[in-house]
Design an enzyme around this catalytic site. Structure first.
Site, mmCIF file in Angstrom:
data_model
loop_
_atom_site.group_PDB
_atom_site.id
_atom_site.type_symbol
_atom_site.label_atom_id
_atom_site.label_comp_id
_atom_site.label_asym_id
_atom_site.label_seq_id
_atom_site.Cartn_x
_atom_site.Cartn_y
_atom_site.Cartn_z
ATOM 1 N N CYS A 21 104.582 50.007 15.954
ATOM 2 C CA CYS A 21 103.649 51.051 15.560
ATOM 3 C C CYS A 21 102.757 51.326 16.756
ATOM 4 C CB CYS A 21 102.736 50.585 14.429
ATOM 5 S SG CYS A 21 103.587 50.226 12.905
ATOM 6 N N ARG A 46 106.472 54.659 20.049
ATOM 7 C CA ARG A 46 106.433 53.381 19.332
ATOM 8 C C ARG A 46 106.826 53.516 17.873
ATOM 9 N NH1 ARG A 46 103.581 49.622 22.296
ATOM 10 N NH2 ARG A 46 103.338 48.321 20.463
ATOM 11 N N TRP A 94 106.509 53.141 12.479
ATOM 12 C CA TRP A 94 107.977 53.090 12.456
ATOM 13 C C TRP A 94 108.312 52.053 11.399
ATOM 14 C CZ3 TRP A 94 111.965 49.554 13.229
ATOM 15 C CH2 TRP A 94 113.220 50.087 13.570
ATOM 16 N N ASN A 120 99.132 47.014 13.696
ATOM 17 C CA ASN A 120 100.460 46.964 14.303
ATOM 18 C C ASN A 120 100.868 45.504 14.295
ATOM 19 O OD1 ASN A 120 102.752 47.187 15.904
ATOM 20 N ND2 ASN A 120 101.594 47.183 17.809
ATOM 21 N N GLY A 121 101.929 45.197 13.553
ATOM 22 C CA GLY A 121 102.359 43.806 13.451
ATOM 23 C C GLY A 121 102.841 43.533 12.048
ATOM 24 N N GLU A 505 126.054 51.727 30.736
ATOM 25 C CA GLU A 505 124.794 52.468 30.672
ATOM 26 C C GLU A 505 125.050 53.959 30.397
ATOM 27 O OE1 GLU A 505 121.869 51.758 30.235
ATOM 28 O OE2 GLU A 505 120.673 53.434 30.960
ATOM 29 N N LYS A 509 123.631 55.921 27.131
ATOM 30 C CA LYS A 509 122.788 57.130 27.223
ATOM 31 C C LYS A 509 123.335 58.219 26.320
ATOM 32 C CE LYS A 509 119.958 55.927 28.524
ATOM 33 N NZ LYS A 509 119.563 54.653 28.912
ATOM 34 N N GLU A 512 122.803 57.318 22.567
ATOM 35 C CA GLU A 512 121.394 57.344 22.176
ATOM 36 C C GLU A 512 120.891 58.755 21.903
ATOM 37 O OE1 GLU A 512 118.737 53.988 24.348
ATOM 38 O OE2 GLU A 512 119.747 55.360 25.687
ATOM 39 N N HIS A 528 144.079 46.995 27.747
ATOM 40 C CA HIS A 528 144.114 46.017 26.660
ATOM 41 C C HIS A 528 143.595 46.609 25.348
ATOM 42 C CE1 HIS A 528 145.314 42.976 29.470
ATOM 43 N NE2 HIS A 528 144.280 43.268 30.258
ATOM 44 N N LYS A 627 111.012 53.304 21.455
ATOM 45 C CA LYS A 627 111.055 52.848 22.842
ATOM 46 C C LYS A 627 110.677 51.372 22.967
ATOM 47 C CE LYS A 627 110.513 54.356 27.431
ATOM 48 N NZ LYS A 627 111.978 54.298 27.572
HETATM 49 C C1 G6P Z 1 114.993 50.103 23.115
HETATM 50 C C2 G6P Z 1 114.924 51.317 24.004
HETATM 51 C C3 G6P Z 1 115.874 51.133 25.175
HETATM 52 C C4 G6P Z 1 115.555 49.852 25.928
HETATM 53 C C5 G6P Z 1 115.566 48.640 24.989
HETATM 54 C C6 G6P Z 1 114.993 47.412 25.671
HETATM 55 O O1 G6P Z 1 116.228 50.034 22.491
HETATM 56 O O2 G6P Z 1 115.242 52.469 23.271
HETATM 57 O O3 G6P Z 1 115.743 52.230 26.053
HETATM 58 O O4 G6P Z 1 116.488 49.654 26.933
HETATM 59 O O5 G6P Z 1 114.743 48.901 23.855
HETATM 60 O O6 G6P Z 1 113.631 47.650 25.914
HETATM 61 P P1 G6P Z 1 112.779 47.012 27.057
HETATM 62 O O7 G6P Z 1 111.434 47.662 26.930
HETATM 63 O O8 G6P Z 1 112.720 45.537 26.779
HETATM 64 O O9 G6P Z 1 113.425 47.309 28.345
#
Ligand code: G6P
Length: 632
Positions: A21, A46, A94, A120-121, A505, A509, A512, A528, A627
């Protein structure tokens, strides 16, 4: 920023339940509402399923809450009328459990509606507390632990006839769990009371005004003086004065930090989306990361955070890297870097797996925790576990003052600047840059990297920002290619060696932000299994730059071509072999293969960005994601 602070975590599995949050609060002379709303928008990364504010003015203490994004709340407040107050608290949520709705949104009132609280928590023993309160005749509107928490505080307040801060202090001795909270009190209009354990809380110190927030982004445009509240501390702002005490009632001296963040770093600056801005910032963010640390001419490479731990690092029997998501991919790149240059065995672990499988780990292990946010619950828990087994923990984080840098023995910041788009881009390349510097330093110190190669690599790394700039010039071409593949239902990303993590990666992307299913694979593994998926409908994205596995990757491209798959390839400038086979090629500059990920990832970031835009997706705030993932 040199060395991270060392702080002890006191409870096993403490981070298991944290809830994501964002919180903001203001007390001072200004109109609190616009400050809070703007701040909540900055914290939406958040969580963005419901939001609310509590404001205190001459009419009393009022709460306004709404399901949905902060913009919904804002609209609702505009319709409600003219609201002006000099003190208020706000929250963006969230939901982890319990439906996101108006009732469950924060703030929550105490029973008498004299207090309101944002949180938050998560309070782990809330059911026990609630049962007790129910027996005493309390009633509850929401399903939240926060409503129980604030009513529990009020119960102590009434029963003991003490001040609110004393009631809070006593309550904090009884609650189990994590919190960053701010309380507002109808009877004390110039006062806010906050506390923290496990969840972040920053206090902005202005001229007779104070700001509270989950991170510094809501604060930066008003003041660059901040205090990071520590676990088990209570902060009280009363009549323009800030006082901090521990929950044992011992007064502490607030340490004021100067924020280095610039306001424009958290604004879109003419770009349509934060993600695009952040992709384009990479030449600068990588340069910022290298600045003051790497001087290729003199052969100087200094990472302040490493200094004290260099001996441990050099003599480590094993390096364990732990992280989640994109940061884990950066960890995979680092595995190649450390093993190649420093010849120390490396294990890269998903933090969530590491913490639950009773890993073999001891004081000879050097653990590197990578995290953009510095708040990821699984990574924090993995650190705690490794620390309890005696390992040295080094953090590679982006957010200054966040929980991981405060928990690890030492670390290096990535200096990428605030990353606001939920999909990580510039943080990834900055993480690799720090890890590359660490690997070079380690290899040189251990004598596994000859001086001439070391110097040559330093020069190559120093040249990366300019080469990323060139890689970004592929943007228009990438956009065109994206238009061709925007309706694909699946994609396969293949790469080898240093480019295998890049394939992962690239696929992440795309998933996501565009919601297209994508898989990353080591190119050679295609035979495989994934090869069965290939037909004329299947786009395959190859990362086929000039490196030691180039010829092998070319063979894999031929295999896909033979099965009529569509081929998009990221290649090195001047490539002819792949060009003859692929449907599209995107060229990036030549570099040492160890640094290729810093270039080859750029077109893949742009590719997913353009596809997401063309599909009408919310690029910066993709569905279901956040995030800063503070839940396990
Ligand atoms: C979430 C974000 C990702 C990030 C991951 C790890 O899933 O959406 O973009 O890579 O958390 O987060 P951190 O802040 O530990 O890199």
């Amino acid at each position: 920023m040199a060395q991270f602070l060392f702080l002890c975590l006191t409870k096993t599995n403490f981070y298991k339940f944290l809830v994501m949050c964002g919180i903001v609060a203001y007390v001072g002379q200004q109109d609190a509402l616009p400050i809070i709303i703007k701040g909540l928008k900055r914290l939406e990364y958040r969580g963005y399923d419901s939001a609310g504010v509590a404001l205190l003015d001459q009419r009393g203490l009022s709460i306004y809450k709404k399901k949905g994004k902060v913009a919904e709340l804002e609209k609702f407040l505009e319709e409600t009328g003219d609201i002006h107050a000099n003190v208020g608290i706000g929250h963006t949520r969230w939901a982890t459990h319990g439906e996101p709705n108006d009732v469950n949104a924060h703030p929550h009132y105490s029973s008498s509606e004299r207090f309101a609280m944002i949180h938050n928590g998560i309070i782990e023993n809330y059911e026990v507390l609630k049962k007790d309160l129910l027996q005493k005749g309390y009633t509850f509107q929401s399903e939240t632990d926060t409503e129980v928490f604030v009513k529990f505080i009020e119960d102590i307040y009434q029963h003991n006839g003490c001040s609110l801060e004393e009631a809070l202090r006593l309550a904090l001795h009884k609650v189990v769990g994590a919190y960053a909270i701010v309380l507002i009190n109808l009877e004390e209009p110039n006062t806010l009371i906050a506390a923290r354990k496990g969840s972040p809380l920053v206090i902005g110190v202005g001229e007779k005004e104070y700001f509270f927030a989950s991170d510094a982004t809501p604060i930066i445009e008003y003041t660059n003086k901040v205090v990071y509240l520590d676990d088990y501390e209570i902060a009280v702002v009363r009549n323009g004065e800030l006082q901090i005490k521990t929950i044992e009632n011992v007064e502490t001296n607030p340490y004021i930090n100067q924020l280095e963040m610039e306001l424009e770093a958290i604004e879109k600056g003419g770009y349509e989306h934060f993600m695009l801005k952040e992709i384009f910032e990479q030449p600068k963010s990588i340069a910022d990361c290298l600045r003051g640390r790497l001087d290729a001419k003199s052969g100087r490479l200094v990472l302040g955070g490493l200094r004290e731990y260099m001996n441990k690092f050099q003599n480590a029997e094993r390096i364990i890297i732990t992280a989640c998501g994109t940061s884990w991919h950066a960890g995979l790149v680092a595995e190649y870097l450390f093993e190649e240059f420093a010849r120390i065995p490396v294990e890269v672990e998903y933090a969530s797996e590491f913490r639950y499988r009773n890993p073999v780990i001891n004081e000879k292990d050097f653990v590197i925790a990578i995290s953009q946010s510095g708040e990821t619950a699984d990574t924090l828990a993995a650190i705690e576990l490794a620390k309890s087994r005696g390992a040295t923990i080094f953090g590679v984080c982006n957010v200054v003052g966040s929980s991981i840098p405060r928990t690890t023995h030492a670390g290096s910041y990535t200096h990428a600047g605030p990353e606001i788009g939920v999909a990580s881009t510039k943080a990834f390349t900055a993480q690799i840059s720090v890890l590359a510097m660490m690997a070079l330093k380690l290899g040189y110190q251990r004598g596994t990297l000859p001086e001439s190669t070391y110097i040559q690599l330093l020069h190559e790394l120093a040249a990366i920002p300019a080469k990323v700039e060139k890689a970004l010039q592929t943007n228009a071409l990438v956009e065109k290619i994206a238009a061709e593949y925007k309706d694909a239902r699946n994609m396969l990303y293949l790469g080898r060696g240093y480019n295998f993590p890049v394939a992962l990666e690239g696929a992440l992307k795309l998933k996501e932000i565009s919601y297209i299913h994508a898989e990353g694979y080591p190119a050679a593994e295609m035979k495989h299994g994934p090869i069965a998926l290939i037909d004329e409908e299947m786009p395959v994205i190859f990362i086929a730059t000039q490196d030691s596995s180039y010829e092998k990757v070319v063979s894999n491209i031929q295999e896909v071509k033979a099965r009529k798959g569509k081929i998009v390839a990221v290649v090195t400038e001047g490539d002819t072999q792949v060009k003859a086979l692929a449907d599209h090629v995107i060229e990036v500059p030549l570099t040492h293969e160890a640094f290729t990920p810093l270039l080859s990832v750029v077109p893949l970031q742009l590719f997913s960005y353009h596809i997401a835009v063309m599909r009408g997706c919310n690029v910066d705030q993709p569905r279901n994601l956040a995030k800063s993932v503070t839940v396990e």
